[in-house]
Design a protein around this motif. Structure first.
Motif, PDB file in Angstrom:
ATOM      1  N   LYS B  79       0.836  -1.198   0.000  1.00  0.00           N
ATOM      2  CA  LYS B  79       0.000   0.000   0.000  1.00  0.00           C
ATOM      3  C   LYS B  79       0.874   1.252   0.000  1.00  0.00           C
ATOM      4  O   LYS B  79       0.646   2.192  -0.760  1.00  0.00           O
ATOM      5  N   LYS B  80       1.912   1.237   0.840  1.00  0.00           N
ATOM      6  CA  LYS B  80       2.836   2.374   0.896  1.00  0.00           C
ATOM      7  C   LYS B  80       3.459   2.639  -0.473  1.00  0.00           C
ATOM      8  O   LYS B  80       3.495   3.768  -0.959  1.00  0.00           O
ATOM      9  N   ASP B  81       3.946   1.544  -1.089  1.00  0.00           N
ATOM     10  CA  ASP B  81       4.644   1.706  -2.357  1.00  0.00           C
ATOM     11  C   ASP B  81       3.704   2.136  -3.458  1.00  0.00           C
ATOM     12  O   ASP B  81       4.096   2.829  -4.390  1.00  0.00           O
ATOM     13  N   LYS B  82       2.447   1.724  -3.377  1.00  0.00           N
ATOM     14  CA  LYS B  82       1.486   2.115  -4.398  1.00  0.00           C
ATOM     15  C   LYS B  82       1.250   3.611  -4.341  1.00  0.00           C
ATOM     16  O   LYS B  82       1.188   4.271  -5.381  1.00  0.00           O
ATOM     17  N   VAL B  83       1.128   4.139  -3.128  1.00  0.00           N
ATOM     18  CA  VAL B  83       0.988   5.589  -2.972  1.00  0.00           C
ATOM     19  C   VAL B  83       2.183   6.287  -3.599  1.00  0.00           C
ATOM     20  O   VAL B  83       2.046   7.256  -4.350  1.00  0.00           O
ATOM     21  N   LEU B  84       3.374   5.751  -3.304  1.00  0.00           N
ATOM     22  CA  LEU B  84       4.610   6.327  -3.825  1.00  0.00           C
ATOM     23  C   LEU B  84       4.611   6.325  -5.352  1.00  0.00           C
ATOM     24  O   LEU B  84       4.968   7.310  -5.997  1.00  0.00           O
ATOM     25  N   TYR B  85       4.191   5.181  -5.932  1.00  0.00           N
ATOM     26  CA  TYR B  85       4.231   5.025  -7.388  1.00  0.00           C
ATOM     27  C   TYR B  85       3.266   5.982  -8.062  1.00  0.00           C
ATOM     28  O   TYR B  85       3.600   6.633  -9.048  1.00  0.00           O
ATOM     29  N   PHE B  86       2.045   6.089  -7.528  1.00  0.00           N
ATOM     30  CA  PHE B  86       1.056   6.924  -8.212  1.00  0.00           C
ATOM     31  C   PHE B  86       1.300   8.403  -7.958  1.00  0.00           C
ATOM     32  O   PHE B  86       0.840   9.244  -8.730  1.00  0.00           O
ATOM     33  N   ALA B  87       1.998   8.742  -6.896  1.00  0.00           N
ATOM     34  CA  ALA B  87       2.339  10.138  -6.665  1.00  0.00           C
ATOM     35  C   ALA B  87       3.345  10.612  -7.695  1.00  0.00           C
ATOM     36  O   ALA B  87       3.393  11.782  -8.038  1.00  0.00           O
ATOM     37  N   ASN B  88       4.145   9.694  -8.232  1.00  0.00           N
ATOM     38  CA  ASN B  88       5.233  10.093  -9.120  1.00  0.00           C
ATOM     39  C   ASN B  88       5.490   8.995 -10.149  1.00  0.00           C
ATOM     40  O   ASN B  88       6.490   8.299 -10.101  1.00  0.00           O
ATOM     41  N   THR B  89       4.532   8.882 -11.070  1.00  0.00           N
ATOM     42  CA  THR B  89       4.463   7.686 -11.910  1.00  0.00           C
ATOM     43  C   THR B  89       5.729   7.424 -12.708  1.00  0.00           C
ATOM     44  O   THR B  89       6.173   6.293 -12.818  1.00  0.00           O
ATOM     45  N   GLY B  90       6.318   8.474 -13.265  1.00  0.00           N
ATOM     46  CA  GLY B  90       7.436   8.246 -14.167  1.00  0.00           C
ATOM     47  C   GLY B  90       8.724   7.906 -13.468  1.00  0.00           C
ATOM     48  O   GLY B  90       9.683   7.490 -14.108  1.00  0.00           O
ATOM     49  N   PHE B  91       8.770   8.087 -12.181  1.00  0.00           N
ATOM     50  CA  PHE B  91      10.048   7.997 -11.495  1.00  0.00           C
ATOM     51  C   PHE B  91      10.468   6.559 -11.223  1.00  0.00           C
ATOM     52  O   PHE B  91      11.647   6.276 -11.071  1.00  0.00           O
ATOM     53  N   TYR B  92       9.490   5.650 -11.159  1.00  0.00           N
ATOM     54  CA  TYR B  92       9.828   4.265 -10.830  1.00  0.00           C
ATOM     55  C   TYR B  92       9.655   3.359 -12.044  1.00  0.00           C
ATOM     56  O   TYR B  92       8.820   3.609 -12.897  1.00  0.00           O
ATOM     57  N   THR B  93      10.441   2.303 -12.094  1.00  0.00           N
ATOM     58  CA  THR B  93      10.368   1.408 -13.246  1.00  0.00           C
ATOM     59  C   THR B  93       9.053   0.624 -13.219  1.00  0.00           C
ATOM     60  O   THR B  93       8.528   0.306 -12.159  1.00  0.00           O
ATOM     61  N   GLU B  94       8.565   0.333 -14.435  1.00  0.00           N
ATOM     62  CA  GLU B  94       7.284  -0.355 -14.517  1.00  0.00           C
ATOM     63  C   GLU B  94       7.421  -1.806 -14.079  1.00  0.00           C
ATOM     64  O   GLU B  94       6.494  -2.390 -13.535  1.00  0.00           O
ATOM     65  N   SER B  95       8.613  -2.389 -14.330  1.00  0.00           N
ATOM     66  CA  SER B  95       8.781  -3.806 -13.972  1.00  0.00           C
ATOM     67  C   SER B  95       8.677  -3.988 -12.457  1.00  0.00           C
ATOM     68  O   SER B  95       8.100  -4.963 -11.977  1.00  0.00           O
ATOM     69  N   SER B  96       9.207  -2.998 -11.722  1.00  0.00           N
ATOM     70  CA  SER B  96       9.111  -3.130 -10.262  1.00  0.00           C
ATOM     71  C   SER B  96       7.674  -2.975  -9.813  1.00  0.00           C
ATOM     72  O   SER B  96       7.236  -3.607  -8.850  1.00  0.00           O
ATOM     73  N   TYR B  97       6.910  -2.141 -10.549  1.00  0.00           N
ATOM     74  CA  TYR B  97       5.496  -2.003 -10.207  1.00  0.00           C
ATOM     75  C   TYR B  97       4.746  -3.307 -10.462  1.00  0.00           C
ATOM     76  O   TYR B  97       3.886  -3.707  -9.679  1.00  0.00           O
ATOM     77  N   LYS B  98       5.125  -3.980 -11.586  1.00  0.00           N
ATOM     78  CA  LYS B  98       4.503  -5.288 -11.865  1.00  0.00           C
ATOM     79  C   LYS B  98       4.834  -6.288 -10.762  1.00  0.00           C
ATOM     80  O   LYS B  98       3.966  -7.049 -10.312  1.00  0.00           O
ATOM     81  N   ASN B  99       6.105  -6.292 -10.337  1.00  0.00           N
ATOM     82  CA  ASN B  99       6.497  -7.170  -9.231  1.00  0.00           C
ATOM     83  C   ASN B  99       5.667  -6.886  -7.997  1.00  0.00           C
ATOM     84  O   ASN B  99       5.201  -7.805  -7.321  1.00  0.00           O
ATOM     85  N   LEU B 100       5.491  -5.584  -7.723  1.00  0.00           N
ATOM     86  CA  LEU B 100       4.734  -5.177  -6.545  1.00  0.00           C
ATOM     87  C   LEU B 100       3.319  -5.720  -6.620  1.00  0.00           C
ATOM     88  O   LEU B 100       2.784  -6.263  -5.650  1.00  0.00           O
ATOM     89  N   ASN B 101       2.727  -5.577  -7.810  1.00  0.00           N
ATOM     90  CA  ASN B 101       1.345  -6.040  -7.979  1.00  0.00           C
ATOM     91  C   ASN B 101       1.237  -7.547  -7.808  1.00  0.00           C
ATOM     92  O   ASN B 101       0.314  -8.042  -7.156  1.00  0.00           O
ATOM     93  N   ALA B 102       2.215  -8.275  -8.401  1.00  0.00           N
ATOM     94  CA  ALA B 102       2.208  -9.736  -8.252  1.00  0.00           C
ATOM     95  C   ALA B 102       2.316 -10.113  -6.784  1.00  0.00           C
ATOM     96  O   ALA B 102       1.579 -10.976  -6.287  1.00  0.00           O
ATOM     97  N   GLY B 103       3.227  -9.418  -6.077  1.00  0.00           N
ATOM     98  CA  GLY B 103       3.387  -9.683  -4.656  1.00  0.00           C
ATOM     99  C   GLY B 103       2.117  -9.401  -3.891  1.00  0.00           C
ATOM    100  O   GLY B 103       1.755 -10.132  -2.972  1.00  0.00           O
ATOM    101  N   ARG B 104       1.400  -8.334  -4.303  1.00  0.00           N
ATOM    102  CA  ARG B 104       0.162  -7.971  -3.617  1.00  0.00           C
ATOM    103  C   ARG B 104      -0.892  -9.062  -3.801  1.00  0.00           C
ATOM    104  O   ARG B 104      -1.556  -9.460  -2.842  1.00  0.00           O
ATOM    105  N   VAL B 105      -1.013  -9.546  -5.069  1.00  0.00           N
ATOM    106  CA  VAL B 105      -1.990 -10.611  -5.334  1.00  0.00           C
ATOM    107  C   VAL B 105      -1.662 -11.841  -4.506  1.00  0.00           C
ATOM    108  O   VAL B 105      -2.533 -12.444  -3.861  1.00  0.00           O
TER     109      VAL B 105
END
Lengths: 117, 151
Positions: B79-105
């Protein structure tokens, strides 16, 4: 020198019979089974893993079918974190759902055919 | 870190315009080396993925409690990282966001599974009671009785 010490300690530790023997004698008891006398959905994982280490894949599957999938999941995740595959996250999700489904089906089968004791 | 501290530019190509802001931001966090246009991984993506997967591997250790704890930690971090990602979308790599989502599921499934195990334990104990459960033979007799009744 360090390696020699490690090997010596290892041999002493395992009573000279190898790691698998030591592992076989030191499995964790399931608290769920201790309390209720009934198998939990994870019972058999360690026995099955030891069987896999010995090379008996069939015995391993018989004891606890999800072991192979769980192992594949963990290994693939480590590989993915190291090499960053393109659709790695998707495959991890699929494997995870597979593993969960197999665990649940395995447990329902056990309950239905009363192999719980 | 709360969402208000993050500079709020949601466009993906905009981070090159204000590199200094972000450099300072991330030096303060100690999160690494964010200089202009350089994408970096989300700080907790790997942890969330690993915790999510461990929550199913340890599903039955200690009445499912370990699984529950790992899954809840993973969800909070996600949840923390999702806030971080959406606050500053371009700053983080998309692959790490995918990893985050997989981990969340994975963590959500692990959480549900852990709760199911706890419920199963409660049901077993309430149906049979501790005395019968600690007596293996009584339990087996009961099962045989049930089978005979069905036939």
């Amino acid at each position: 020198m360090k390696g020699l010490l490690t090997v010596t300690a290892f041999i002493l530790f395992t009573e000279g019979r190898g790691f698998i023997y030591w592992l076989e004698k030191h499995l964790w008891a399931c608290p769920f089974k201790n309390l209720t006398g009934i198998d939990c959905p994870g019972c058999g994982l360690q026995r099955s893993f030891v069987a896999l280490l010995k090379g008996d894949v069939l015995v391993s599957i018989k004891l606890y079918p999800p072991t192979l999938v769980l192992l594949a999941l963990v290994l693939f995740t480590l590989m993915h974190l190291k090499f960053e595959f393109k659709s790695g996250a998707l495959i991890i999700k699929a494997l995870y759902i597979c593993a969960t489904a197999i665990i649940i089906i395995n447990y329902i089968y056990k309950v239905y055919y009363q192999q719980l004791f | 870190m709360s969402a208000e501290q993050v500079p709020n530019n949601s466009g993906s190509g905009q981070q090159a315009n204000q590199p200094f802001n972000q450099t300072n931001q991330f030096q303060q966090q100690g999160a690494g080396f964010g200089f202009g246009g350089m994408q970096q991984a989300l700080p907790n993506a790997t942890a969330v993925l690993v915790l999510g997967i461990l929550s199913i591997v340890t599903c039955c250790c200690f009445y499912g409690a370990i699984s529950l704890v790992l899954a809840i930690i993973a969800l909070v971090l996600a949840k923390k990282d999702k806030v971080l990602y959406f606050a500053n979308t371009g700053f983080y790599t998309e692959s790490s966001y995918k990893n985050l989502n997989a981990g969340r599921v994975c963590a959500i499934i692990g959480l549900v599974f852990g709760i199911l195990i706890v419920i199963a334990l409660i049901v077993f104990v309430s149906v049979f009671g501790f005395e019968m459960l600690s007596d293996q033979e009584a339990l087996k007799e009961w099962v045989e009785q049930m089978q005979n009744q069905q036939i």
